[in-house]
Scaffold this active site. Structure first.
Site, PDB file in Angstrom:
ATOM      1  CG  HIS A 163      -1.897  -1.040   1.185  1.00 41.80           C
ATOM      2  ND1 HIS A 163      -2.956  -1.262   0.060  1.00 41.80           N
ATOM      3  CD2 HIS A 163      -2.304  -2.220   2.180  1.00 41.80           C
ATOM      4  CE1 HIS A 163      -3.647  -2.300   0.469  1.00 41.80           C
ATOM      5  NE2 HIS A 163      -3.370  -2.592   1.657  1.00 41.80           N
TER       6      HIS A 163
ATOM      7  NE  ARG B  52       1.500  -4.151   3.757  1.00 38.70           N
ATOM      8  CZ  ARG B  52       0.457  -4.058   4.343  1.00 38.70           C
ATOM      9  NH1 ARG B  52      -0.175  -4.833   5.173  1.00 38.70           N
ATOM     10  NH2 ARG B  52       0.096  -2.431   4.342  1.00 38.70           N
TER      11      ARG B  52
ATOM     12  CD  GLU C 255      -4.268  -8.687   5.568  1.00 38.07           C
ATOM     13  OE1 GLU C 255      -4.308  -7.427   6.103  1.00 38.07           O
ATOM     14  OE2 GLU C 255      -3.452  -8.703   4.418  1.00 38.07           O
TER      15      GLU C 255
ATOM     16  CG  ASP D  58      -7.273  -5.721   4.750  1.00 40.44           C
ATOM     17  OD1 ASP D  58      -8.524  -5.249   4.130  1.00 40.44           O
ATOM     18  OD2 ASP D  58      -5.956  -5.462   4.360  1.00 40.44           O
TER      19      ASP D  58
HETATM   20  C1  3PY Z   1      -4.209  -4.412   7.885  1.00 40.95           C
HETATM   21  O1  3PY Z   1      -4.510  -3.831   9.067  1.00 40.95           O
HETATM   22  O2  3PY Z   1      -5.198  -4.625   7.318  1.00 40.95           O
HETATM   23  C2  3PY Z   1      -3.024  -4.142   7.787  1.00 40.95           C
HETATM   24  O3  3PY Z   1      -2.709  -4.704   6.373  1.00 40.95           O
HETATM   25  C3  3PY Z   1      -2.100  -3.360   8.462  1.00 40.95           C
HETATM   26  O4  3PY Z   1      -1.036  -3.111   7.633  1.00 40.95           O
HETATM   27 MG    MG Z   2      -4.213  -5.124   5.319  1.00 41.18          MG
END
Ligand code: 3PY
Ligand code: MG
Length: 230
Positions: free
Chosen positions: A20, A45, A124, A150
């Site tokens: 991101h 990442r 996530e 997420d």
């Molecule tokens: C999330 O909280 O979804 C993340 O990917 C944090 O970086």
């Molecule tokens: Mg995320």
């Protein structure tokens, strides 16, 4: 300079976000060197399912790669195996800068890197929680990393972005205890100092706290608020 500033501020590790964030590969390569110069560990990442980029970043000196949206054993395995040399995995050979930044010869790096580099799968989604035991059973995987935003979106079926909410917190606690039972590292993204405290109490060992743009935004608003003429 920004990654170096974070390293010099006292963070033990600095994460470059190629999912991101604003980094392209060249900026990430420069930044990995700057983080090393600042004396911190180097984490990156990758974008979803980009295991080829994981390989390139680890060759360029990232010590830990975080892979987002891992939802099955198969996805975890493909990612983790790309990170480890045979016989453990199928990482391809050419770690020039990684060896250089870690102060090792190529031969030393080959001997040590499977245990000195971390492959972390992001948990996530509801799907990932359902597959967690399978994901944690991947031997090449060093640990998991929770994305609470997420996760909250997934758990609420898109109705609530609530990374601090009780349902998310319960899920985070479960994930940490399962990771611990499986002998894996548990990491998590934290949006506040309170979240850091809670995550530590839940058993998380790798806490990623703070975002450069958010820090700058906050500091800019505070500075403007302190002037008499705004
Ligand atoms: C999330 O909280 O979804 C993340 O990917 C944090 O970086
Ligand atoms: Mg995320």
């Amino acid at each position: 300079m920004v990654p170096e500033l974070f390293a010099r501020a006292g963070y033990e590790a600095v994460t470059l976000d190629l999912q991101h964030g604003m980094f392209d590969f060249e900026a990430a390569v420069d930044s990995l060197g700057l983080i090393a110069l600042g004396g911190a560990h180097r984490i990156a990442r990758i974008p979803v399912a980009d295991n080829a980029l994981a390989g390139r970043l680890i060759d360029m000196g990232a010590e830990c790669i975080i892979a987002p949206m891992i939802n099955s054993r198969e996805e975890a395995e493909q990612f983790a195996r790309a990170m480890k040399y045979p016989p453990m995995g199928e990482r391809s050979w050419s770690p020039r800068r990684a060896a250089m930044l870690s102060g090792q010869t190529d031969h030393e790096y080959l001997t040590n890197s499977n245990s000195q580099t971390l492959a972390l799968a992001m948990i996530e989604t509801q799907e990932a929680i359902e597959a967690l035991d399978d994901i944690l059973s991947v031997p090449e995987l060093d640990g998991i990393f929770v994305g609470p935003s997420d996760l909250s979106l997934s758990l609420s079926k898109g109705t609530a972005l609530d990374p601090n909410g009780p349902e998310t917190a319960r899920a985070c606690a479960d994930i940490a205890s399962k990771a611990k039972a499986a002998g894996k590292i548990a990491g998590i993204f934290c949006l506040s100092a309170e979240m850091v405290e809670e995550a530590v109490a839940q058993g998380y060992r790798l806490l990623s706290y703070g975002i450069d743009t958010v820090f700058i935004d906050g500091a800019a608003r505070t500075a403007l608020g302190e002037t008499a003429w705004t």
